[in-house]
Design a protein around this motif. Structure first.
Motif, PDB file in Angstrom:
ATOM      1  N   GLY A  99       1.937   3.487  12.402  1.00  0.00           N
ATOM      2  CA  GLY A  99       1.076   3.287  13.559  1.00  0.00           C
ATOM      3  C   GLY A  99      -0.315   3.829  13.336  1.00  0.00           C
ATOM      4  N   GLU A 100      -0.391   5.006  12.709  1.00  0.00           N
ATOM      5  CA  GLU A 100      -1.700   5.593  12.420  1.00  0.00           C
ATOM      6  C   GLU A 100      -2.430   4.777  11.366  1.00  0.00           C
ATOM      7  OE1 GLU A 100      -1.275   9.704  11.487  1.00  0.00           O
ATOM      8  OE2 GLU A 100      -0.297  10.167  13.377  1.00  0.00           O
TER       9      GLU A 100
ATOM     10  N   LEU B 205      -2.155   1.536  10.901  1.00  0.00           N
ATOM     11  CA  LEU B 205      -2.634   0.326  11.547  1.00  0.00           C
ATOM     12  C   LEU B 205      -3.876   0.618  12.375  1.00  0.00           C
ATOM     13  CD1 LEU B 205      -2.292  -2.653  12.248  1.00  0.00           C
ATOM     14  CD2 LEU B 205      -0.767  -1.972  14.094  1.00  0.00           C
ATOM     15  N   ASP B 206      -3.854   1.708  13.132  1.00  0.00           N
ATOM     16  CA  ASP B 206      -5.028   2.095  13.916  1.00  0.00           C
ATOM     17  C   ASP B 206      -6.230   2.345  13.015  1.00  0.00           C
ATOM     18  OD1 ASP B 206      -3.528   1.919  16.188  1.00  0.00           O
ATOM     19  OD2 ASP B 206      -3.246   4.083  16.428  1.00  0.00           O
ATOM     20  N   GLU B 207      -5.984   3.074  11.933  1.00  0.00           N
ATOM     21  CA  GLU B 207      -7.070   3.387  11.003  1.00  0.00           C
ATOM     22  C   GLU B 207      -7.615   2.113  10.358  1.00  0.00           C
ATOM     23  OE1 GLU B 207      -7.676   5.553   6.691  1.00  0.00           O
ATOM     24  OE2 GLU B 207      -5.918   6.055   7.898  1.00  0.00           O
TER      25      GLU B 207
ATOM     26  N   LEU C  41      -7.528  -0.973  11.544  1.00  0.00           N
ATOM     27  CA  LEU C  41      -8.264  -1.775  12.522  1.00  0.00           C
ATOM     28  C   LEU C  41      -9.619  -1.160  12.854  1.00  0.00           C
ATOM     29  CD1 LEU C  41      -5.354  -2.807  14.905  1.00  0.00           C
ATOM     30  CD2 LEU C  41      -6.514  -4.217  13.199  1.00  0.00           C
ATOM     31  N   LEU C  42      -9.671   0.151  12.984  1.00  0.00           N
ATOM     32  CA  LEU C  42     -10.958   0.815  13.229  1.00  0.00           C
ATOM     33  C   LEU C  42     -11.906   0.640  12.047  1.00  0.00           C
ATOM     34  CD1 LEU C  42      -9.834   4.111  15.008  1.00  0.00           C
ATOM     35  CD2 LEU C  42     -11.151   2.225  15.984  1.00  0.00           C
TER      36      LEU C  42
END
Length: 123
Positions: free
Chosen positions: A86-87, A89-91, A93-94
């Motif tokens: 999850g982290e 994916l967030d990283e 995308l950011l």
């Protein structure tokens, strides 16, 4: 002759039998009942397979995005902050959003440069 008359009798009734057994389209309620039975029978397997397909599709898309966006890492080449999915994916995308903004800014700078070079004052 008796056998022939017997076959004639069966052959004579065959069209009537096929008319009686003629296949028709099932009613909507019957189709609904069939769908419910199928759904109940394979519900768990179908959901698990669909979930697996979605996860694999997301992974493929993440890998494609990861190949398109250059990731910034440490000096030794290790990418910072890859603890959990999850982290990551967030990283990712950011970082992709930041990379898109950087590319947009580069395009604007080039447009300004082209505009400035096309409108040079004649001496």
């Amino acid at each position: 002759m008796g056998a022939q008359s017997c076959c004639d009798a069966v052959a004579g009734t065959a069209p009537a039998a096929t008319r009686r057994l003629k296949l028709t389209r099932p009613s909507a309620s019957l189709m609904k009942a069939r769908k419910l039975r199928k759904k109940a029978a394979g519900c768990k397997r179908t959901r698990a397979a669909a979930s697996r397909k979605r996860v694999m599709a997301i992974r493929r898309k993440m890998e494609a995005l990861r190949r398109l966006v250059p990731l910034c890492g440490d000096d030794d080449g290790a990418v910072v902050g890859r603890e959990s999915g999850g982290e990551r994916l967030d990283e990712l995308l950011l970082h992709a959003a930041g990379y898109i903004l950087c590319l947009q800014m580069q395009v604007r700078v080039m447009q300004v440069m082209v505009h400035a070079l096309n409108n040079l004052p004649e001496d």
